[in-house]
Write a protein that holds these residues in place. Structure first.
Motif, PDB file in Angstrom:
ATOM      1  N   ALA A   1     -11.887   6.375  45.536  1.00 54.70           N
ATOM      2  CA  ALA A   1     -10.526   6.395  44.992  1.00 54.70           C
ATOM      3  C   ALA A   1     -10.486   7.068  43.623  1.00 54.70           C
ATOM      4  N   ARG A   2     -11.482   6.794  42.782  1.00 60.09           N
ATOM      5  CA  ARG A   2     -11.514   7.418  41.461  1.00 60.09           C
ATOM      6  C   ARG A   2     -11.762   8.918  41.560  1.00 60.09           C
ATOM      7  N   LEU A   3     -12.640   9.323  42.460  1.00 61.13           N
ATOM      8  CA  LEU A   3     -12.885  10.752  42.635  1.00 61.13           C
ATOM      9  C   LEU A   3     -11.647  11.458  43.177  1.00 61.13           C
ATOM     10  N   GLU A   4     -10.968  10.820  44.109  1.00 58.45           N
ATOM     11  CA  GLU A   4      -9.749  11.417  44.645  1.00 58.45           C
ATOM     12  C   GLU A   4      -8.674  11.528  43.565  1.00 58.45           C
ATOM     13  N   ALA A   5      -8.537  10.482  42.737  1.00 60.66           N
ATOM     14  CA  ALA A   5      -7.558  10.544  41.648  1.00 60.66           C
ATOM     15  C   ALA A   5      -7.926  11.629  40.638  1.00 60.66           C
ATOM     16  N   ALA A   6      -9.219  11.763  40.324  1.00 59.62           N
ATOM     17  CA  ALA A   6      -9.640  12.809  39.387  1.00 59.62           C
ATOM     18  C   ALA A   6      -9.394  14.192  39.964  1.00 59.62           C
ATOM     19  N   HIS A   7      -9.633  14.358  41.258  1.00 59.18           N
ATOM     20  CA  HIS A   7      -9.362  15.663  41.868  1.00 59.18           C
ATOM     21  C   HIS A   7      -7.873  15.973  41.875  1.00 59.18           C
ATOM     22  N   GLN A   8      -7.056  14.960  42.182  1.00 61.16           N
ATOM     23  CA  GLN A   8      -5.611  15.168  42.128  1.00 61.16           C
ATOM     24  C   GLN A   8      -5.156  15.516  40.720  1.00 61.16           C
ATOM     25  N   GLN A   9      -5.776  14.883  39.722  1.00 62.03           N
ATOM     26  CA  GLN A   9      -5.453  15.206  38.339  1.00 62.03           C
ATOM     27  C   GLN A   9      -5.813  16.647  38.013  1.00 62.03           C
ATOM     28  N   SER A  10      -6.955  17.117  38.500  1.00 62.63           N
ATOM     29  CA  SER A  10      -7.337  18.506  38.262  1.00 62.63           C
ATOM     30  C   SER A  10      -6.373  19.462  38.946  1.00 62.63           C
ATOM     31  N   GLN A  11      -5.907  19.090  40.159  1.00 61.23           N
ATOM     32  CA  GLN A  11      -4.929  19.931  40.840  1.00 61.23           C
ATOM     33  C   GLN A  11      -3.607  19.962  40.079  1.00 61.23           C
ATOM     34  N   TRP A  12      -3.224  18.823  39.533  1.00 67.33           N
ATOM     35  CA  TRP A  12      -1.983  18.773  38.748  1.00 67.33           C
ATOM     36  C   TRP A  12      -2.116  19.601  37.479  1.00 67.33           C
ATOM     37  N   ASP A  13      -3.286  19.507  36.815  1.00 65.91           N
ATOM     38  CA  ASP A  13      -3.520  20.333  35.626  1.00 65.91           C
ATOM     39  C   ASP A  13      -3.505  21.813  35.973  1.00 65.91           C
ATOM     40  N   GLN A  14      -3.984  22.163  37.149  1.00 63.24           N
ATOM     41  CA  GLN A  14      -3.977  23.546  37.577  1.00 63.24           C
ATOM     42  C   GLN A  14      -2.540  24.048  37.726  1.00 63.24           C
ATOM     43  N   GLY A  15      -1.700  23.241  38.385  1.00 63.16           N
ATOM     44  CA  GLY A  15      -0.315  23.642  38.536  1.00 63.16           C
ATOM     45  C   GLY A  15       0.412  23.742  37.206  1.00 63.16           C
ATOM     46  N   SER A  16       0.136  22.782  36.304  1.00 64.97           N
ATOM     47  CA  SER A  16       0.783  22.826  34.987  1.00 64.97           C
ATOM     48  C   SER A  16       0.320  24.031  34.189  1.00 64.97           C
ATOM     49  N   GLY A  17      -0.984  24.341  34.283  1.00 62.81           N
ATOM     50  CA  GLY A  17      -1.493  25.492  33.551  1.00 62.81           C
ATOM     51  C   GLY A  17      -0.922  26.792  34.051  1.00 62.81           C
ATOM     52  N   GLU A  18      -0.755  26.910  35.363  1.00 61.20           N
ATOM     53  CA  GLU A  18      -0.190  28.140  35.903  1.00 61.20           C
ATOM     54  C   GLU A  18       1.270  28.291  35.525  1.00 61.20           C
ATOM     55  N   GLU A  19       2.000  27.183  35.489  1.00 59.69           N
ATOM     56  CA  GLU A  19       3.400  27.259  35.077  1.00 59.69           C
ATOM     57  C   GLU A  19       3.523  27.601  33.608  1.00 59.69           C
ATOM     58  N   GLY A  20       2.627  27.022  32.767  1.00 65.22           N
ATOM     59  CA  GLY A  20       2.681  27.323  31.342  1.00 65.22           C
ATOM     60  C   GLY A  20       2.297  28.752  31.032  1.00 65.22           C
ATOM     61  N   ALA A  21       1.351  29.298  31.775  1.00 66.65           N
ATOM     62  CA  ALA A  21       0.924  30.680  31.526  1.00 66.65           C
ATOM     63  C   ALA A  21       1.854  31.684  32.146  1.00 66.65           C
ATOM     64  N   GLY A  22       2.762  31.238  33.006  1.00 67.47           N
ATOM     65  CA  GLY A  22       3.695  32.162  33.613  1.00 67.47           C
ATOM     66  C   GLY A  22       3.044  33.103  34.608  1.00 67.47           C
TER      67      GLY A  22
END
Length: 265
Positions: A129-150
């Protein structure tokens, strides 16, 4: 019908009794006993959950439901396997625990089996569960980073993925995101601070290396978690296939502890 098989006498004397052995349990008996144990274990867990709900309230009972399940498994297996008695499922199928040489398991082996059967699934589900949550967090950070960088980022995608996995791993261990550079700077500062203490400096350097290795391994594990899930699932199916061929260890915890059920007269 007796499950004992007479063997030839050990010597030439006419007054020696034949040596007897127990027949190994069949695969259907082992599966049936496990299903019975699961049924009784669920009843024990429901009783423990109801007790926690009556004493502490509905919300704590729901919040600590997994810990309540762990306590129920420790109670059930501790009062049966832990004291050298068959479980209710094994007794239902006329089975008992023995080791590979046909002898009853020792006390350390019984305690190891109880710990593995109760704590093993709890730790496995918690880590997954912790690994899955950490992976989901990395995916969310990826989406946020792509939106911020345009969509105009020019960095290497592999480096970005590793950085995101490192951020997620930090969130898994400390409960909050942190930058890898900041973690390295803090480790170096701690190493310099302890270096003034002579021997403490060596200990600080060792601890710093351990922290760095742990963080690096955790980042790699989080990044590869989607690829590891099919591997773990295939390993579980392979273990089950080995059981159906040889009919010895149905549960992984029995294989690790070296104890297997045998029929008894």
């Amino acid at each position: 019908m007796s499950n004992l098989v007479p063997l030839a006498p050990a010597g030439n004397g006419q007054d020696q009794a034949p040596v007897l052995r127990l027949l190994a349990a069949s695969q259907p008996d082992i599966i049936r006993s496990t299903q019975k144990d699961d049924l009784y274990l669920q009843q024990t867990a429901d009783a423990c959950h109801d007790l926690v709900r009556r004493v502490a309230g509905a919300y704590p009972a729901l919040q600590y439901s997994r810990e309540t399940q762990l306590a129920a498994e420790l109670l059930y297996h501790g009062l049966t396997t832990g004291v050298g008695m068959p479980t209710l499922g094994e007794e239902y199928c006329s089975m008992s625990q023995v080791t590979g040489d046909g002898m009853p398991p020792s006390v350390p082996r019984r305690l190891a089996l109880v710990a593995l059967r109760a704590v093993g699934p709890y730790l496995a589900t918690s880590v997954a569960a912790r690994l899955e949550a950490a992976h989901q967090q990395s995916q969310w950070d990826q989406g946020s980073g792509e939106e911020g960088a345009g969509g105009s980022a020019t960095h290497d995608p592999n480096e970005q993925h590793a950085a995101r996995a490192g951020s997620a791993a930090g969130a898994w261990t400390s409960g909050r995101s942190y930058e890898v550079g900041q973690g390295s700077a803090q480790a170096a500062s701690s190493s310099r601070g302890t270096g003034r203490a002579g021997t403490g400096g060596v200990l600080g350097a060792v601890l710093s290396r351990l922290r760095t290795g742990w963080s690096s391994g955790l980042r790699s594990l989080v990044a590869r978690w989607p690829q590891l899930q099919p591997v773990l699932s295939g390993a579980a199916r392979g273990h089950l296939a080995v059981f159906y061929v040889y009919g010895v260890y149905y549960l992984l915890w029995h294989r690790l502890a070296g104890g297997c059920p045998n029929t008894k007269p």
